[in-house]
Design a protein around this motif. Structure first.
Motif, short mmCIF file in Angstrom:
data_model
loop_
_atom_site.label_atom_id
_atom_site.label_comp_id
_atom_site.label_asym_id
_atom_site.label_seq_id
_atom_site.Cartn_x
_atom_site.Cartn_y
_atom_site.Cartn_z
N TRP A 181 0.74 -1.25 0.13
CA TRP A 181 0.17 -0.08 0.08
C TRP A 181 0.93 1.23 0.00
O TRP A 181 0.54 2.12 -0.80
N PRO A 182 2.14 1.23 0.80
CA PRO A 182 2.88 2.40 0.45
C PRO A 182 3.36 2.92 -0.80
O PRO A 182 3.80 4.13 -0.74
N LEU A 183 3.08 2.03 -1.63
CA LEU A 183 3.50 2.28 -3.05
C LEU A 183 2.77 3.57 -3.74
O LEU A 183 3.16 4.01 -4.86
N PHE A 184 1.61 4.01 -3.19
CA PHE A 184 0.93 4.99 -3.84
C PHE A 184 1.42 6.28 -3.72
O PHE A 184 0.88 7.35 -4.06
N VAL A 185 2.37 6.29 -2.40
CA VAL A 185 3.00 7.75 -2.73
C VAL A 185 4.09 8.08 -3.95
O VAL A 185 4.25 9.30 -4.05
N LEU A 244 -1.85 5.28 7.08
CA LEU A 244 -1.75 3.71 6.79
C LEU A 244 -1.25 3.09 8.15
O LEU A 244 -1.78 2.05 8.45
N ALA A 245 -0.47 3.66 8.83
CA ALA A 245 0.25 2.90 9.94
C ALA A 245 -0.76 3.01 11.20
O ALA A 245 -0.78 2.16 11.98
N ARG A 246 -1.17 4.49 11.19
CA ARG A 246 -2.39 4.45 12.45
C ARG A 246 -3.33 3.35 12.26
O ARG A 246 -3.99 3.24 13.36
N VAL A 247 -3.87 3.15 11.15
CA VAL A 247 -5.12 2.18 10.98
C VAL A 247 -4.62 1.06 10.81
O VAL A 247 -5.70 -0.13 10.58
#
Length: 131
Positions: A34-38, A88-91
């Motif tokens: 999911w972090p690839l959306f950056v 993303l890390a918070r959820v």
């Protein structure tokens, strides 16, 4: 020759930033992409500046509303790129270690983009328009 050295340094730092991003996604402990959306933020961050540079004809002016609006939009894009991994890390979609690696990659990539505009954005003999 200085422009070629700057281009090599910028490409090396971009590779380091993307390595941090890939490590945040592909390490066995993290394994979520999911972090690839950056990457979307990396692509769209220079667009407001390019539009403002194209629209604004007088480069001697110290300030213009179009250029200031472009800086505002670019700042919003950069802040969003730093905010996405934190959210993303918070959820609990990604782990906090992956968030740290993605944030480190963001810092390196955005400093690389800024360095590109500082080195090749001037109106000297050697500019990015030659590439």
């Amino acid at each position: 020759m200085a422009g070629v050295k700057a281009l090599v340094a910028l490409s090396f730092s971009g590779a380091i930033g993307l390595t941090f991003l890939m490590l945040g996604c592909a390490l066995e402990d993290y394994g979520v992409y999911w972090p690839l959306f950056v990457l979307i933020f990396y692509v769209i961050s220079p667009i407001p500046y390019f539009i403002a540079k194209r629209v604004t004809y007088d480069s001697d002016a110290t300030s213009s509303a179009c250029r200031e609006l472009a800086y505002f939009f670019t700042t919003g894009i950069v802040v969003s790129a730093f905010g996405l991994p934190v959210i993303l890390a918070r959820v609990n979609v990604i782990k906090w270690g992956a968030c740290g690696l993605v944030l480190a990659g963001n810092a390196v990539i955005f400093l690389t983009i800024q360095g590109f505009f500082l080195v090749f954005g001037r109106g000297d003999d050697f500019s990015w328009e030659q590439w």
